[in-house]
Enzyme design. Structure first.
Site, PDB file in Angstrom:
ATOM      1  CE  LYS A  89      -4.761  -1.689   2.004  1.00 55.50           C
ATOM      2  NZ  LYS A  89      -5.287  -1.283   2.781  1.00 55.50           N
TER       3      LYS A  89
ATOM      4  CE  LYS B 283      -7.120  -7.596   0.132  1.00 55.29           C
ATOM      5  NZ  LYS B 283      -6.711  -7.214   0.209  1.00 55.29           N
TER       6      LYS B 283
ATOM      7  CE  LYS C 166     -13.468  -3.428   2.923  1.00 51.34           C
ATOM      8  NZ  LYS C 166     -12.044  -3.344   4.013  1.00 51.34           N
TER       9      LYS C 166
HETATM   10  P1  TYM Z   1     -10.760  -5.437   5.558  1.00 49.11           P
HETATM   11  O1  TYM Z   1     -11.571  -4.694   5.986  1.00 49.11           O
HETATM   12  O2  TYM Z   1      -9.903  -5.613   4.277  1.00 49.11           O
HETATM   13  O3  TYM Z   1     -11.277  -6.992   5.246  1.00 49.11           O
HETATM   14  C1  TYM Z   1     -12.447  -7.729   5.979  1.00 49.11           C
HETATM   15  C2  TYM Z   1     -11.911  -9.478   6.009  1.00 49.11           C
HETATM   16  O4  TYM Z   1     -12.562  -9.988   4.659  1.00 49.11           O
HETATM   17  C3  TYM Z   1     -11.502 -10.714   4.789  1.00 49.11           C
HETATM   18  N1  TYM Z   1     -10.714 -10.404   2.201  1.00 49.11           N
HETATM   19  C4  TYM Z   1     -11.112 -11.100   2.303  1.00 49.11           C
HETATM   20  N2  TYM Z   1     -11.065 -12.986   1.427  1.00 49.11           N
HETATM   21  C5  TYM Z   1     -11.041 -13.509   1.281  1.00 49.11           C
HETATM   22  N3  TYM Z   1     -10.696 -12.768  -0.244  1.00 49.11           N
HETATM   23  C6  TYM Z   1     -10.571 -12.023  -1.028  1.00 49.11           C
HETATM   24  N4  TYM Z   1     -10.569 -11.119  -1.850  1.00 49.11           N
HETATM   25  C7  TYM Z   1     -11.217 -10.657   0.819  1.00 49.11           C
HETATM   26  N5  TYM Z   1     -11.060  -9.379   1.191  1.00 49.11           N
HETATM   27  C8  TYM Z   1     -10.896  -8.888   2.704  1.00 49.11           C
HETATM   28  C9  TYM Z   1     -10.230 -10.626   4.803  1.00 49.11           C
HETATM   29  O5  TYM Z   1      -8.680 -10.791   5.046  1.00 49.11           O
HETATM   30  C10 TYM Z   1     -10.945  -9.869   6.532  1.00 49.11           C
HETATM   31  O6  TYM Z   1     -11.052 -10.853   6.732  1.00 49.11           O
HETATM   32  N6  TYM Z   1      -7.072  -5.619   9.296  1.00 49.11           N
HETATM   33  C11 TYM Z   1      -8.386  -6.018   8.687  1.00 49.11           C
HETATM   34  C12 TYM Z   1      -9.425  -5.659   9.297  1.00 49.11           C
HETATM   35  C13 TYM Z   1      -8.710  -6.072  11.053  1.00 49.11           C
HETATM   36  C14 TYM Z   1      -9.345  -7.048  11.823  1.00 49.11           C
HETATM   37  C15 TYM Z   1      -8.630  -6.465  13.039  1.00 49.11           C
HETATM   38  C16 TYM Z   1      -9.162  -8.091  11.545  1.00 49.11           C
HETATM   39  C17 TYM Z   1      -8.850  -4.467  12.107  1.00 49.11           C
HETATM   40  N7  TYM Z   1      -8.675  -5.287  13.343  1.00 49.11           N
HETATM   41  C18 TYM Z   1      -8.967  -7.423  13.991  1.00 49.11           C
HETATM   42  C19 TYM Z   1      -9.165  -9.289  12.574  1.00 49.11           C
HETATM   43  C20 TYM Z   1      -9.465  -8.263  13.793  1.00 49.11           C
HETATM   44  C21 TYM Z   1      -8.463  -5.573   7.563  1.00 49.11           C
HETATM   45  O7  TYM Z   1      -7.763  -4.840   6.464  1.00 49.11           O
HETATM   46  O8  TYM Z   1      -9.783  -6.436   6.697  1.00 49.11           O
END
Ligand code: TYM
Length: 351
Positions: free
Chosen positions: A112, A197, A200
């Site tokens: 990023k 990937k 969003k």
């Molecule tokens: P985030 O918001 O990017 O994504 C939320 C969840 O969706 C999963 N995910 C995917 N899984 C499969 N294929 C994809 N293309 C895909 N895109 C997203 C992510 O792996 C995630 O599980 N840092 C985290 C948010 C966070 C968090 C936490 C998660 C902050 N604190 C504590 C768990 C525990 C994030 O940016 O997820």
């Protein structure tokens, strides 16, 4: 009972990747088998360029979509991160346990920040320290398991390392968490570039199925997915990333196995049609419930209010214990108040 914590960041409209990689598992499995908390991690949404009004809108939309996906507040806790101060309180402590080398090694930071710099933008310091906040999110609730997609595994491993290091230096305070992920769907790829990937925050709309895409829009995106040269339907991420992505999406939506499904197709066209149908049918009930919930914003507010109160009560003693263990002087008791939780032994408070 196993404690589960996971979250989603409101930096864009939620995608099929978020759903298949994380949310579906939360609703179908985790909330039934564990004491589970699911959080809209809005503080994480400040780590990249953002518009305040959009962040507020996306936070509410994410909360509504989590409920629409089947999370039941009788079974689990749904809340917004910034409503519970303990996340920010513990994040600082995590920054004081982590090293800067550890943070700089995080793949997401490297990707990023490189992208930001390429576009001439500056990189917020919080993008670097973000995994410390994520570790705080997890450790503040003594979570045993963190159900995430593949891209978040490295961050959960860092949270593990920080918990172990803290416990070793300052006395046992934190439960050491582990990442879990679904058997299929843990890495949904962009339909226009199956080597990247489906994210969003990316702006390549045609390759991303959003959870609120109209059925014909979602169908068209799948039908126009980039496939590979050749005609054979085989499951192989290396040589056939496009077809493999479709097989995995189909398998995740229908509960099948991608290898077995591959054997039942002789053309890309049929695979695309079935995948498009499966995606539309997966999104339909979620969109219907989302529509109904939007008509009752007071209900979503009340869920978030109750969720924050429950979450606060769970996190407070654990973060107080971490403050005490690391050497911060417990706040003097207010006159007439009961015993300050910060003075209790960390061991008693970790659970
Ligand atoms: P985030 O918001 O990017 O994504 C939320 C969840 O969706 C999963 N995910 C995917 N899984 C499969 N294929 C994809 N293309 C895909 N895109 C997203 C992510 O792996 C995630 O599980 N840092 C985290 C948010 C966070 C968090 C936490 C998660 C902050 N604190 C504590 C768990 C525990 C994030 O940016 O997820």
């Amino acid at each position: 009972m196993t404690r589960v914590f996971s979250g989603v960041k409101p930096t864009g409209h939620l995608t099929l990747g978020n759903y298949l990689g994380a949310m579906r598992q939360w609703a179908a499995v985790d909330q039934h088998q564990a004491d589970a908390l699911f959080c809209i991690v809005d503080l994480h949404g400040l780590t990249v360029e953002h518009d305040p009004a959009r962040l507020r809108r996306l936070t509410r939309q994410a909360a509504t979509l989590l409920l629409a996906s089947g999370l039941d507040t009788e079974l689990c806790t749904v809340f917004v991160q910034s409503h519970v101060d303990e996340h920010a309180r513990l994040s600082w402590v995590m920054e004081c346990v982590a090293t800067d080398g550890e943070m700089r090694r995080m793949i997401q930071y490297r990707e990023k920040s490189a992208r930001e710099r390429e576009h001439g933008g500056s990189v917020r310091l919080s993008l670097l320290t973000y995994p410390a906040l994520m570790a705080a999110d997890i450790l503040a609730y003594a979570a045993d398991e963190v159900p995430v997609g593949e891209d978040q595994t490295q961050h959960v491993e860092l949270a593990r390392d920080l918990a172990v290091r803290f416990n070793h230096r300052y006395g046992h305070t934190f439960v050491v968490p582990r990442a879990t992920r679904p058997a299929v769907g843990s890495r949904v790829m962009n339909l226009q570039d199956p080597t990247a990937k489906m994210g969003k925050s990316d702006d390549t709309g045609p390759g991303i199925v959003y959870l609120l895409d109209e059925p014909d829009v979602a169908r068209r995106k799948v039908m126009r997915a980039v496939t590979d040269s050749g005609t054979e339907v085989v499951h192989d991420r290396e040589t056939r990333p496009g077809v493999t992505n479709l097989l995995e999406i189909l398998a995740a939506c229908t509960g099948g196995d991608p290898e077995t499904l591959a054997a039942s197709y002789s053309s890309y066209g049929a695979l695309k049609r079935d995948t498009a149908d499966a995606v539309v049918e997966t999104l339909r009930p979620l969109q219907e419930r989302h529509h109904a919930l939007c008509a009752d914003p007071g209900y979503v507010d009340s869920v978030l209010r109750d969720g924050a109160a429950r979450a606060r009560a769970m996190a407070r003693p654990i973060v107080d214990a971490a403050y005490a263990a690391i050497g911060l002087l417990p706040a003097p008791e207010a006159e007439g108040a009961g015993q300050a939780v910060g003075t209790a032994a960390p061991m008693d408070l970790a659970r």
